[in-house]
Write an enzyme that holds these catalytic residues in place. Structure first.
Site, PDB file in Angstrom:
ATOM      1  N   ARG A 158       0.880  -1.222   0.133  1.00 48.08           N
ATOM      2  CA  ARG A 158      -0.115  -0.151   0.039  1.00 48.08           C
ATOM      3  C   ARG A 158       0.786   1.316   0.074  1.00 48.08           C
ATOM      4  NH1 ARG A 158      -1.621  -4.019   2.118  1.00 48.08           N
ATOM      5  NH2 ARG A 158       0.053  -3.635   3.679  1.00 48.08           N
ATOM      6  N   THR A 159       1.682   1.330   0.853  1.00 45.50           N
ATOM      7  CA  THR A 159       2.547   2.623   1.110  1.00 45.50           C
ATOM      8  C   THR A 159       3.332   2.708  -0.291  1.00 45.50           C
ATOM      9  OG1 THR A 159       2.921   2.230   3.284  1.00 45.50           O
ATOM     10  CG2 THR A 159       4.521   3.694   2.324  1.00 45.50           C
ATOM     11  N   LYS A 185      26.645  -5.143   0.020  1.00 45.84           N
ATOM     12  CA  LYS A 185      28.148  -4.874  -0.236  1.00 45.84           C
ATOM     13  C   LYS A 185      28.863  -4.160   1.029  1.00 45.84           C
ATOM     14  CE  LYS A 185      27.575  -4.717  -5.270  1.00 45.84           C
ATOM     15  NZ  LYS A 185      27.475  -3.850  -6.430  1.00 45.84           N
ATOM     16  N   ARG A 195      11.632   3.675   3.082  1.00 42.56           N
ATOM     17  CA  ARG A 195      11.354   2.677   4.045  1.00 42.56           C
ATOM     18  C   ARG A 195      12.620   1.914   4.480  1.00 42.56           C
ATOM     19  NH1 ARG A 195       6.011  -0.798   5.076  1.00 42.56           N
ATOM     20  NH2 ARG A 195       5.277   1.108   5.534  1.00 42.56           N
ATOM     21  N   HIS A 229       5.732   5.784  11.495  1.00 37.42           N
ATOM     22  CA  HIS A 229       4.969   5.819  10.037  1.00 37.42           C
ATOM     23  C   HIS A 229       4.231   6.894  10.028  1.00 37.42           C
ATOM     24  CE1 HIS A 229       3.922   4.504   6.515  1.00 37.42           C
ATOM     25  NE2 HIS A 229       3.661   3.421   6.768  1.00 37.42           N
TER      26      HIS A 229
END
Length: 254
Positions: free
Chosen positions: A3-4, A33, A54, A82
């Site tokens: 959704r986000t 890496k 995120r 959030h």
């Protein structure tokens, strides 16, 4: 988060912009890496006008913002916060109820790891006469730092295990998922799982003008039969995420 990510991408596309990026960058980027987050952000900020990020670590977005040459939007940092979800939650409450001042909201479920309730609790301190009922199993109660902030801002709240009592008096029932991926053991997860479910019995005690919200995805904590009730606002809430994120992107780039 499906959704986000998709709502941010759709928001930028609708505003006439373009999106570049990667999903699951921790496995398919320079991070594997050994590149530091700071170096990654320094590079990426040279390719774009805005970063939406995120990350699995609490505070990662804040770190990114200190080195980025462009605005950074926190799209969720681990079990921390959030903020864009909280913004769309507030917009949904305003749209559904016509007000935010004076509401009583019951937040139910995983309140320890549920970053959405952390951000929403913080943002609700900007409104008048708000009361929050925190309903959670003992091992996922609302963090002390959230409660401390509410005390500092003189926001009324209570902690309880009685979902029905909280739902009876609530304007907003805000249900959350018990996040299996956050627990260190299955034993701890099972202590919290399945304790609170929104179903027909909960709807019976709720007020007719109240609403049910959920940041989604759900995993059994809302009976699908509830979807037919007009008080079930969580899919409308998800749609509101597109509009809120369009507004936020436009603000950042203005």
């Amino acid at each position: 988060s499906t959704r986000t990510r998709l709502s941010f991408e759709a928001a930028m596309n609708r505003l006439g912009g373009r999106v570049i990026g990667t999903e699951n960058a921790a496995q398919f980027s320079s991070a594997i890496k050994g590149e530091t987050l700071e170096d990654t952000i320094r590079i990426v900020s040279g390719y774009c006008d805005l970063i939406v990020m995120r990350h699995t670590e609490i505070g990662a977005a804040q770190i990114a913002a200190t080195v980025a040459a462009v605005p950074v939007i926190n799209a969720g940092d681990g079990a921390g916060e959030h903020p864009t979800q909280a913004l769309l939650d507030l917009y949904s409450i305003q749209k559904e109820l016509g007000r935010i001042d004076g509401i009583r909201i019951a937040m139910i479920g995983d309140l320890a790891y549920g970053r959405t309730v952390h951000s929403l609790s913080y943002m609700l301190t900007n409104f008048k006469n708000v009361h929050i009922d925190f309903i959670a199993p003992d091992n996922v109660r609302i963090p002390v730092e959230v409660k401390r902030y509410l005390v500092e801002k003189n926001v009324s709240f209570e902690e309880s295990t009685d979902m029905y009592a909280a739902a009876r008096g609530a304007d907003v029932v805000y249900q959350t998922r018990i996040q299996k991926e956050r627990f260190k053991s299955m034993e701890e997860y099972e202590k919290a799982s399945g304790k609170y479910t929104i179903d027909a019995r909960v709807l019976e005690v709720m007020r007719e003008d109240a609403i049910v919200l959920h940041p989604l995805p759900r995993a059994g904590e809302i009976d699908p039969a509830v979807d037919r009730d007009r008080r079930a606002a969580y899919f409308r809430q998800a749609q509101n995420g597109l509009y809120m994120r369009m507004a936020l992107i436009a603000k950042c780039l203005s």
